[in-house]
Design an enzyme around this catalytic site. Structure first.
Site, PDB file in Angstrom:
ATOM      1  N   TYR A 182      13.017  -5.766   5.490  1.00 57.42           N
ATOM      2  CA  TYR A 182      12.547  -6.611   6.060  1.00 57.42           C
ATOM      3  C   TYR A 182      11.451  -7.015   6.182  1.00 57.42           C
ATOM      4  O   TYR A 182      11.196  -6.165   7.632  1.00 57.42           O
ATOM      5  CB  TYR A 182      14.191  -7.899   6.611  1.00 57.42           C
ATOM      6  CG  TYR A 182      14.022  -7.870   7.879  1.00 57.42           C
ATOM      7  CD1 TYR A 182      12.626  -8.418   8.327  1.00 57.42           C
ATOM      8  CD2 TYR A 182      15.031  -7.114   8.911  1.00 57.42           C
ATOM      9  CE1 TYR A 182      13.006  -8.681  10.151  1.00 57.42           C
ATOM     10  CE2 TYR A 182      14.978  -7.495   9.922  1.00 57.42           C
ATOM     11  CZ  TYR A 182      14.576  -8.269  10.782  1.00 57.42           C
ATOM     12  OH  TYR A 182      14.300  -8.141  11.903  1.00 57.42           O
ATOM     13  N   CYS A 183      10.725  -7.724   5.904  1.00 61.17           N
ATOM     14  CA  CYS A 183       9.680  -8.075   6.641  1.00 61.17           C
ATOM     15  C   CYS A 183       8.800  -9.680   7.488  1.00 61.17           C
ATOM     16  O   CYS A 183      10.323 -10.352   7.045  1.00 61.17           O
ATOM     17  CB  CYS A 183       8.266  -7.688   5.867  1.00 61.17           C
ATOM     18  SG  CYS A 183       7.634  -8.517   4.469  1.00 61.17           S
ATOM     19  N   ALA A 184       8.429 -10.212   6.739  1.00 58.75           N
ATOM     20  CA  ALA A 184       7.812 -11.627   7.262  1.00 58.75           C
ATOM     21  C   ALA A 184       8.828 -12.758   6.309  1.00 58.75           C
ATOM     22  O   ALA A 184       9.250 -13.660   6.848  1.00 58.75           O
ATOM     23  CB  ALA A 184       6.434 -11.807   7.715  1.00 58.75           C
ATOM     24  N   CYS A 205       5.289 -11.733   1.576  1.00 56.12           N
ATOM     25  CA  CYS A 205       4.860  -9.977   2.195  1.00 56.12           C
ATOM     26  C   CYS A 205       5.501  -9.036   1.559  1.00 56.12           C
ATOM     27  O   CYS A 205       7.257  -9.370   1.005  1.00 56.12           O
ATOM     28  CB  CYS A 205       5.190 -10.415   3.568  1.00 56.12           C
ATOM     29  SG  CYS A 205       5.083  -8.619   4.872  1.00 56.12           S
TER      30      CYS A 205
END
Length: 133
Positions: free
Chosen positions: A88-90, A94
């Site tokens: 996962y990221c932001a 993203c």
């Protein structure tokens, strides 16, 4: 006159079923990750692929920080080959989770992304770890 929604007809049910089943092989959501982490025995490794600064400011509890550029076989050697990774990221704005998932797939590792990222996690009402100072 059809709306913009129905101007293109929906796929036949058999095609829709195949598509949605197929998509779940590549992604999971924040709720399912939270449920699995809450069990105390998740069957995957959750990877936060954001910057060190963003990770330190708050991350999903239980997540491991690993930047895409650091994803090399030697860093993953402690994990059995069949370990499922969830990146996962932001958030939906993203593509870091997808890029990290691509890297893990290049290394032959099973991988999914957590759609929504940190934004989705917070939107669901789940807490992040407190900022590290």
């Amino acid at each position: 006159m059809p709306s913009l929604v129905t101007a293109v007809a929906p796929a036949p049910s058999t095609a829709a079923l195949a598509h949605f089943e197929h998509s779940l092989q590549f992604e999971t959501d924040c709720w399912d990750v939270h449920d699995a982490l809450s069990s105390g025995q998740p069957d995957f490794v959750l990877l936060d692929v954001r910057s060190a600064e963003h990770y330190a400011a708050g991350h999903v509890p239980g997540a491991t920080h690993l930047l895409r550029g650091k994803m090399v076989e030697s860093r993953l050697a402690d994990y059995p080959a069949d370990t499922v990774f969830v990146t996962y990221c932001a958030g939906p704005h993203c593509n870091g989770a997808q890029r990290a998932a691509m890297r893990l797939a290049q290394l032959g590792r099973p991988v999914k992304i957590m759609i929504g990222g940190v934004t989705g996690w917070v939107d669901e009402g789940f807490a992040l770890t407190p900022p590290q100072t």
